[in-house]
Scaffold this motif. Sequence first.
Motif, short mmCIF file in Angstrom:
data_model
loop_
_atom_site.label_atom_id
_atom_site.label_comp_id
_atom_site.label_asym_id
_atom_site.label_seq_id
_atom_site.Cartn_x
_atom_site.Cartn_y
_atom_site.Cartn_z
N GLY A 30 0.94 -1.14 -0.05
CA GLY A 30 0.12 -0.15 -0.12
C GLY A 30 0.90 1.25 -0.13
N GLN A 31 0.20 2.50 -0.07
CA GLN A 31 0.89 3.58 -0.24
C GLN A 31 1.84 3.98 0.96
N ASP A 32 1.45 3.79 2.00
CA ASP A 32 2.32 3.89 3.14
C ASP A 32 3.66 3.03 3.33
N HIS A 58 -1.77 -12.76 4.15
CA HIS A 58 -2.84 -13.30 4.84
C HIS A 58 -3.42 -14.37 4.34
N ARG A 101 0.62 -10.70 12.03
CA ARG A 101 1.51 -10.19 11.55
C ARG A 101 2.88 -9.82 12.69
N THR A 119 7.52 -0.12 10.35
CA THR A 119 6.16 0.05 9.66
C THR A 119 5.73 1.29 9.20
N ASN A 187 -9.23 -2.10 2.06
CA ASN A 187 -9.35 -0.58 2.51
C ASN A 187 -10.89 0.02 1.92
N ARG A 194 -12.01 0.52 10.87
CA ARG A 194 -11.15 1.60 10.54
C ARG A 194 -11.38 2.03 9.35
#
Length: 342
Positions: A30-32, A58, A101, A119, A187, A194
């Motif tokens: 993902g982007q982060d 996962h 994780r 992370t 997402n 979230r």
Amino acid sequence: MTVLRQVQAFLRQENVLPPQTRVLVAVSGGQDSRCLLDVLHRLQPRWDWTLGIAHCDHGWRTDSRENAHYIQNLAAQYGYPYHLAQAQNLPSQEAAARQWRYHILLKIALQYNYKIITTGHTASDRVETFLFNLWRGSGLAGLVALAPSRALKAGVGLVRPLWTVTRPQTAAYCQERGLTIWPDGTNENLDYRRNRIRRELLPYLRQHFNPQVERQLLQTLEIFTAEQQFWQGWRQGVWPQIYDPQQQRVNRQKLAPLPLALQRHVLRFFLQSHLQRAVNFQHIEQVRRLLTLGNGAQTAPLPGGQRALVRGDWLCLTPALPVPPNPTIPPPPGFDLDSPLG
Ligand SMILES: Nc1ncnc2c1ncn2[C@@H]1O[C@H](COP(=O)(O)OP(=O)(O)OP(=O)(O)O)[C@@H](O)[C@H]1O
């Protein structure tokens, strides 16, 4: 300030990724985490880190194998070792995935001698964690649960270099640098709380309460984080006077006269560090009641099955229960279970 400078400033200030450290970068695609990987790669010559990449599959999504393969290619492009972990029959739940994780990242770090796991958590994640815990009735520790760094186990630390960087910034960074991102369809799934905070609640707050709500909440978080650090410092000072490490017990006579907030802070720490599980307000209050009860009084079972009880001047825990034959994987000690977004 650019993202690169911001991360550099954060690392200097926190002093959590010293030069020449072996660093494992957790990359989802993902982007982060994509931004994180690129930033650490660009800073690497200056800090002389040894970088490696870990990806946790996962096994939930139909594209999870391709996603893992994509990260493998990224690792090859950057020239870093790649560590892949694949889950077997992991329940499709946020908490279970997070727990697995962290467990697996720690295992990889220990096996390959990485000293730090990084992370891609951002300042936006901190805001979401804050909101999430707000209506769970959390205290200060739960509200600021996403710390910039923390010790995990056996000399391995967890660091979040994008701690001051927001998600719009990581998006802009990836775009400017032409970094490809592996889209994560989950997402979009509004069954996950979230995602509802990110996609529904924050836009609502922005529109109806404050267009700068994220920035304002980060300010609140900064204030709370400093206060939480103050409590931790205070507890470290008082702990040797009220805790008996030989018998692993807390002195009631010394705890009872302290102000209520301090009693709760000490008991939360006592319980979490011994039970290795998250405890909530009700658990802490059950134990606190023992301060005024007589010898032999005890609580109902606490998380994990142990009870707290009174032995004269001391608050003790009953012996730990035997481990079941097929134990579920415990989270690594030091990981804050209160954090829904860890
Ligand atoms: N499957 C995974 N494999 C490796 N690391 C992961 C994985 N999922 C999450 N992480 C790590 O945890 C961080 C937070 O992940 P999370 O899914 O909570 O947030 P996110 O904002 O969607 O992050 P990203 O944009 O990097 O996917 C990621 O940035 C990454 O460093």
